[in-house]
Design a protein around this motif. Structure first.
Motif, PDB file in Angstrom:
ATOM      1  N   VAL A  90       0.868  -1.176   0.000  1.00  0.00           N
ATOM      2  CA  VAL A  90       0.000   0.000   0.000  1.00  0.00           C
ATOM      3  C   VAL A  90       0.904   1.226   0.000  1.00  0.00           C
ATOM      4  N   SER A  91       0.353   2.360  -0.364  1.00  0.00           N
ATOM      5  CA  SER A  91       1.142   3.597  -0.331  1.00  0.00           C
ATOM      6  C   SER A  91       1.309   4.048   1.114  1.00  0.00           C
ATOM      7  N   ILE A  92       2.340   4.832   1.364  1.00  0.00           N
ATOM      8  CA  ILE A  92       2.554   5.349   2.719  1.00  0.00           C
ATOM      9  C   ILE A  92       1.385   6.233   3.126  1.00  0.00           C
ATOM     10  N   GLY A  93       0.789   6.926   2.146  1.00  0.00           N
ATOM     11  CA  GLY A  93      -0.388   7.744   2.438  1.00  0.00           C
ATOM     12  C   GLY A  93      -1.560   6.906   2.897  1.00  0.00           C
ATOM     13  N   SER A  94      -1.728   5.723   2.299  1.00  0.00           N
ATOM     14  CA  SER A  94      -2.811   4.827   2.714  1.00  0.00           C
ATOM     15  C   SER A  94      -2.584   4.333   4.134  1.00  0.00           C
ATOM     16  N   LEU A  95      -1.336   4.007   4.458  1.00  0.00           N
ATOM     17  CA  LEU A  95      -1.040   3.566   5.831  1.00  0.00           C
ATOM     18  C   LEU A  95      -1.411   4.651   6.830  1.00  0.00           C
ATOM     19  N   TYR A  96      -1.058   5.894   6.511  1.00  0.00           N
ATOM     20  CA  TYR A  96      -1.326   6.987   7.443  1.00  0.00           C
ATOM     21  C   TYR A  96      -2.814   7.317   7.551  1.00  0.00           C
ATOM     22  N   GLN A  97      -3.615   6.812   6.634  1.00  0.00           N
ATOM     23  CA  GLN A  97      -5.060   6.981   6.789  1.00  0.00           C
ATOM     24  C   GLN A  97      -5.588   6.155   7.960  1.00  0.00           C
ATOM     25  N   TYR A  98      -4.855   5.092   8.298  1.00  0.00           N
ATOM     26  CA  TYR A  98      -5.304   4.188   9.352  1.00  0.00           C
ATOM     27  C   TYR A  98      -4.522   4.364  10.657  1.00  0.00           C
ATOM     28  N   PHE A  99      -3.230   4.633  10.542  1.00  0.00           N
ATOM     29  CA  PHE A  99      -2.386   4.755  11.730  1.00  0.00           C
ATOM     30  C   PHE A  99      -1.490   5.988  11.603  1.00  0.00           C
ATOM     31  N   PRO A 100      -1.394   6.797  12.657  1.00  0.00           N
ATOM     32  CA  PRO A 100      -0.587   8.018  12.574  1.00  0.00           C
ATOM     33  C   PRO A 100       0.916   7.762  12.594  1.00  0.00           C
ATOM     34  N   ASN A 101       1.332   6.593  13.091  1.00  0.00           N
ATOM     35  CA  ASN A 101       2.753   6.283  13.218  1.00  0.00           C
ATOM     36  C   ASN A 101       2.912   4.806  13.557  1.00  0.00           C
ATOM     37  N   LYS A 102       4.154   4.347  13.625  1.00  0.00           N
ATOM     38  CA  LYS A 102       4.372   2.920  13.880  1.00  0.00           C
ATOM     39  C   LYS A 102       4.069   2.554  15.332  1.00  0.00           C
ATOM     40  N   ASP A 103       4.147   3.519  16.251  1.00  0.00           N
ATOM     41  CA  ASP A 103       3.762   3.241  17.635  1.00  0.00           C
ATOM     42  C   ASP A 103       2.304   2.791  17.708  1.00  0.00           C
ATOM     43  N   ALA A 104       1.454   3.452  16.945  1.00  0.00           N
ATOM     44  CA  ALA A 104       0.039   3.102  16.933  1.00  0.00           C
ATOM     45  C   ALA A 104      -0.181   1.720  16.332  1.00  0.00           C
ATOM     46  N   VAL A 105       0.630   1.371  15.335  1.00  0.00           N
ATOM     47  CA  VAL A 105       0.523   0.047  14.721  1.00  0.00           C
ATOM     48  C   VAL A 105       0.911  -1.028  15.740  1.00  0.00           C
ATOM     49  N   LEU A 106       2.020  -0.830  16.438  1.00  0.00           N
ATOM     50  CA  LEU A 106       2.475  -1.813  17.420  1.00  0.00           C
ATOM     51  C   LEU A 106       1.482  -1.932  18.570  1.00  0.00           C
ATOM     52  N   ALA A 107       0.930  -0.807  19.005  1.00  0.00           N
ATOM     53  CA  ALA A 107      -0.052  -0.846  20.080  1.00  0.00           C
ATOM     54  C   ALA A 107      -1.282  -1.658  19.660  1.00  0.00           C
ATOM     55  N   GLU A 108      -1.708  -1.507  18.416  1.00  0.00           N
ATOM     56  CA  GLU A 108      -2.858  -2.275  17.915  1.00  0.00           C
ATOM     57  C   GLU A 108      -2.539  -3.766  17.854  1.00  0.00           C
ATOM     58  N   LEU A 109      -1.317  -4.118  17.471  1.00  0.00           N
ATOM     59  CA  LEU A 109      -0.921  -5.527  17.464  1.00  0.00           C
ATOM     60  C   LEU A 109      -0.977  -6.118  18.861  1.00  0.00           C
ATOM     61  N   LEU A 110      -0.559  -5.346  19.852  1.00  0.00           N
ATOM     62  CA  LEU A 110      -0.576  -5.840  21.227  1.00  0.00           C
ATOM     63  C   LEU A 110      -2.000  -5.974  21.752  1.00  0.00           C
ATOM     64  N   VAL A 111      -2.860  -5.009  21.423  1.00  0.00           N
ATOM     65  CA  VAL A 111      -4.268  -5.100  21.808  1.00  0.00           C
ATOM     66  C   VAL A 111      -4.886  -6.379  21.254  1.00  0.00           C
ATOM     67  N   ARG A 112      -4.606  -6.681  19.999  1.00  0.00           N
ATOM     68  CA  ARG A 112      -5.160  -7.883  19.384  1.00  0.00           C
ATOM     69  C   ARG A 112      -4.600  -9.143  20.014  1.00  0.00           C
ATOM     70  N   HIS A 113      -3.317  -9.109  20.322  1.00  0.00           N
ATOM     71  CA  HIS A 113      -2.692 -10.259  20.969  1.00  0.00           C
ATOM     72  C   HIS A 113      -3.383 -10.571  22.297  1.00  0.00           C
ATOM     73  N   ILE A 114      -3.658  -9.559  23.070  1.00  0.00           N
ATOM     74  CA  ILE A 114      -4.307  -9.751  24.363  1.00  0.00           C
ATOM     75  C   ILE A 114      -5.742 -10.219  24.191  1.00  0.00           C
ATOM     76  N   ASP A 115      -6.455  -9.617  23.255  1.00  0.00           N
ATOM     77  CA  ASP A 115      -7.854  -9.997  23.033  1.00  0.00           C
ATOM     78  C   ASP A 115      -8.000 -11.441  22.558  1.00  0.00           C
ATOM     79  N   ARG A 116      -6.983 -11.967  21.874  1.00  0.00           N
ATOM     80  CA  ARG A 116      -7.057 -13.354  21.407  1.00  0.00           C
ATOM     81  C   ARG A 116      -6.832 -14.349  22.535  1.00  0.00           C
ATOM     82  N   GLY A 117      -6.392 -13.862  23.685  1.00  0.00           N
ATOM     83  CA  GLY A 117      -5.956 -14.761  24.741  1.00  0.00           C
ATOM     84  C   GLY A 117      -7.021 -15.271  25.679  1.00  0.00           C
ATOM     85  N   MET A 118      -8.268 -15.310  25.273  1.00  0.00           N
ATOM     86  CA  MET A 118      -9.311 -15.859  26.133  1.00  0.00           C
ATOM     87  C   MET A 118      -9.255 -17.387  26.134  1.00  0.00           C
ATOM     88  N   TRP A 119      -9.564 -17.973  27.302  1.00  0.00           N
ATOM     89  CA  TRP A 119      -9.491 -19.418  27.473  1.00  0.00           C
ATOM     90  C   TRP A 119     -10.787 -20.033  26.969  1.00  0.00           C
TER      91      TRP A 119
END
Length: 206
Positions: free
Chosen positions: A53-82
């Motif tokens: 995707v273009s860098i402009g398209s990425l920035y439509q969804y996330f303002p920076n890579k910190d936000a991307v990593l934070a979203e990955l961690l949120v998803r990781h935690i949410d997947r962890g239900m027993w």
């Protein structure tokens, strides 16, 4: 995990299937890029290139890579239900099997790439969404474990609520540590030792 600010909030929540697929591609690409290059070198340009995707398209969804990593961690935690908790046999003599199921579930939920897991644990910035997700997950996990302990005839502890919190914290924190650096001890050894320790505690062995 370092603290963060409003810059971590995703810019755009997809409302259409195509937009959601684009967002998923960005997150998948970011996971690969962070695992391969590390966080410092895992630039948004590399993520966009990997996601095709273009860098402009990425920035439509996330303002920076910190936000991307934070979203990955949120998803990781949410997947962890027993999800298998309600299917366990809680008859007398099954306590060790019950504990093993808990430990294995934690291990299975941490089979992400070890390098990516380490980055998420050590470098992911803290957003309010992440705090809320951690709190929600923790309460749900403790509630599941407390319910099982309360119904299992082999459990003999003085304070059920405290026992549930101790077990969840012990299993989660040690599994995080192991799977982020699996070279420290074989997974099979870790599993057996943790199962033995928790089982003895719950049975009230002297």
């Amino acid at each position: 995990m370092p603290s963060a600010d409003h810059r971590l909030q995703p810019r755009r929540k997809p409302r259409q299937v195509r937009a959601e697929l684009t967002r998923e591609r960005i997150l998948t690409a970011a996971a690969h890029v962070f695992a391969e290059h590390g966080y410092a070198a895992g630039t948004t340009n590399r993520i966009a290139e990997r996601a095709r995707v273009s860098i402009g398209s990425l920035y439509q969804y996330f303002p920076n890579k910190d936000a991307v990593l934070a979203e990955l961690l949120v998803r990781h935690i949410d997947r962890g239900m027993w999800t298998q908790a309600e299917r366990l046999d809680l008859s007398p003599g099954t306590l060790e099997a019950t504990v093993r199921a808990l430990v294995r579930d934690a291990i299975d939920n941490h089979h992400d790439d070890p390098q990516l897991l380490r980055i998420m644990m050590e470098e992911a910035p803290v957003s309010q969404e992440l705090r809320d997700t951690v709190e929600r997950h923790g309460k749900a996990r403790v509630g599941q474990v407390r319910d099982l302990l309360g119904r299992h005839p082999d459990v003999h502890v003085r304070h059920l609520d405290t026992a549930a919190e101790l077990i969840v914290f012990t299993v989660e924190i040690n599994t995080h540590k192991l799977m982020a650096d699996p070279r420290t001890v074989p997974v099979e050894t870790f599993e057996q030792e943790l199962v033995d320790m928790v089982t003895r505690y719950l049975r009230g062995d002297q």
